[in-house]
Write a protein that holds these residues in place. Structure first.
Motif, mmCIF file in Angstrom:
data_model
loop_
_atom_site.group_PDB
_atom_site.id
_atom_site.type_symbol
_atom_site.label_atom_id
_atom_site.label_comp_id
_atom_site.label_asym_id
_atom_site.label_seq_id
_atom_site.Cartn_x
_atom_site.Cartn_y
_atom_site.Cartn_z
ATOM 1 N N VAL A 92 -49.938 -13.079 15.673
ATOM 2 C CA VAL A 92 -50.498 -12.205 16.716
ATOM 3 C C VAL A 92 -49.579 -11.020 16.998
ATOM 4 O O VAL A 92 -50.056 -9.934 17.360
ATOM 5 N N THR A 93 -48.270 -11.201 16.804
ATOM 6 C CA THR A 93 -47.353 -10.077 17.003
ATOM 7 C C THR A 93 -47.565 -9.016 15.935
ATOM 8 O O THR A 93 -47.661 -7.814 16.248
ATOM 9 N N GLU A 94 -47.655 -9.434 14.673
ATOM 10 C CA GLU A 94 -47.900 -8.477 13.596
ATOM 11 C C GLU A 94 -49.271 -7.830 13.743
ATOM 12 O O GLU A 94 -49.437 -6.641 13.447
ATOM 13 N N LEU A 95 -50.241 -8.586 14.204
ATOM 14 C CA LEU A 95 -51.584 -8.046 14.401
ATOM 15 C C LEU A 95 -51.579 -6.972 15.485
ATOM 16 O O LEU A 95 -52.215 -5.924 15.338
ATOM 17 N N SER A 96 -50.864 -7.213 16.558
ATOM 18 C CA SER A 96 -50.826 -6.238 17.650
ATOM 19 C C SER A 96 -50.175 -4.933 17.187
ATOM 20 O O SER A 96 -50.598 -3.845 17.588
#
Length: 222
Positions: free
Chosen positions: A46-50
């Motif tokens: 989710v961090t990379e996606l954000s």
């Protein structure tokens, strides 16, 4: 010579939209696989996606009973699941899961029949953010949701929504990692021993067996 100079001066070929999307998806999966535990893998994802989508927050939730439980929030290795914000994110996930469809707020479709009350509430709690939630499913059965929030002046276009749905379709391995960690200790130990035995004796793991054989030979020699 002139032709060679023209080729060297030409800019590198640009990726098509589909190729670029695939490359970003592979980057996300690579980040996910770097996590050795479920929590680390989910948080990496989710961090990379954000970052990839210029989102202020991305959250992953899995169904626990009939309600979604937020299990990972971008840039937050640890978070308090009892806060009002996390509860609001979970309710937005429930809204998409109940309707069994991707929800976007504000809706890009005029006169949309989708219910977006909980997404509107999450948006209001986040200074009018644009919100998108994509349900997660396996074999037609829902098991969670992915909710992303970005500034209100960056609404979710159809290409971005399609990319999020592609990401959601690849999250089954993350769910399996969570299931493995939730199993009793003796069961995890048995599976680990079985996996190592298959590596050693299975015909499809020749490289692994060869390295073990070399190591054994070195030990015996010395």
């Amino acid at each position: 010579i002139e032709l060679r100079l023209v080729r060297e001066a030409a800019p590198p070929p640009t990726l098509s939209a589909d190729a670029a999307r695939t490359a970003r998806l592979l980057d996300l999966l690579a980040a996910c696989l770097e996590g050795k535990t479920f929590r680390a893998a989910a948080t990496n994802l989710v961090t990379e996606l954000s970052v990839a989508l210029n989102c202020e927050r991305a959250s992953l939730g899995f169904l626990k009973g009939k309600d979604a439980e937020v299990v990972a929030v971008s840039n937050s290795a640890h978070f308090d699941s009892r806060t009002e914000l996390v509860d609001t994110i979970g309710l937005a996930m429930d809204e998409a899961l109940d309707q069994k469809t991707t929800l976007v707020y504000p809706s890009p479709i005029a006169n949309s029949v989708a219910i977006l009350d909980r997404h509107a509430r999450l948006s209001a709690a986040h200074r009018g953010a644009a919100v998108c939630t994509v349900p997660l499913s396996q074999d037609g059965t829902a098991f969670g949701a992915l909710t992303v929030e970005r500034p209100g002046d960056l609404p979710f276009e159809s290409d971005t929504v399609a990319f999020l749905e592609a990401v959601a379709a690849t999250l089954v391995p993350v769910r399996e990692l969570k299931r493995r960690e939730e199993r009793p200790g003796p069961v995890r130990l048995q599976d680990s021993l079985q996996a190592e035995a298959e590596k050693l004796f299975g015909p499809e793991h020749f490289a692994f067996k060869a390295s073990v054989a070399v190591l054994v030979g070195v030990v015996l020699f010395f």
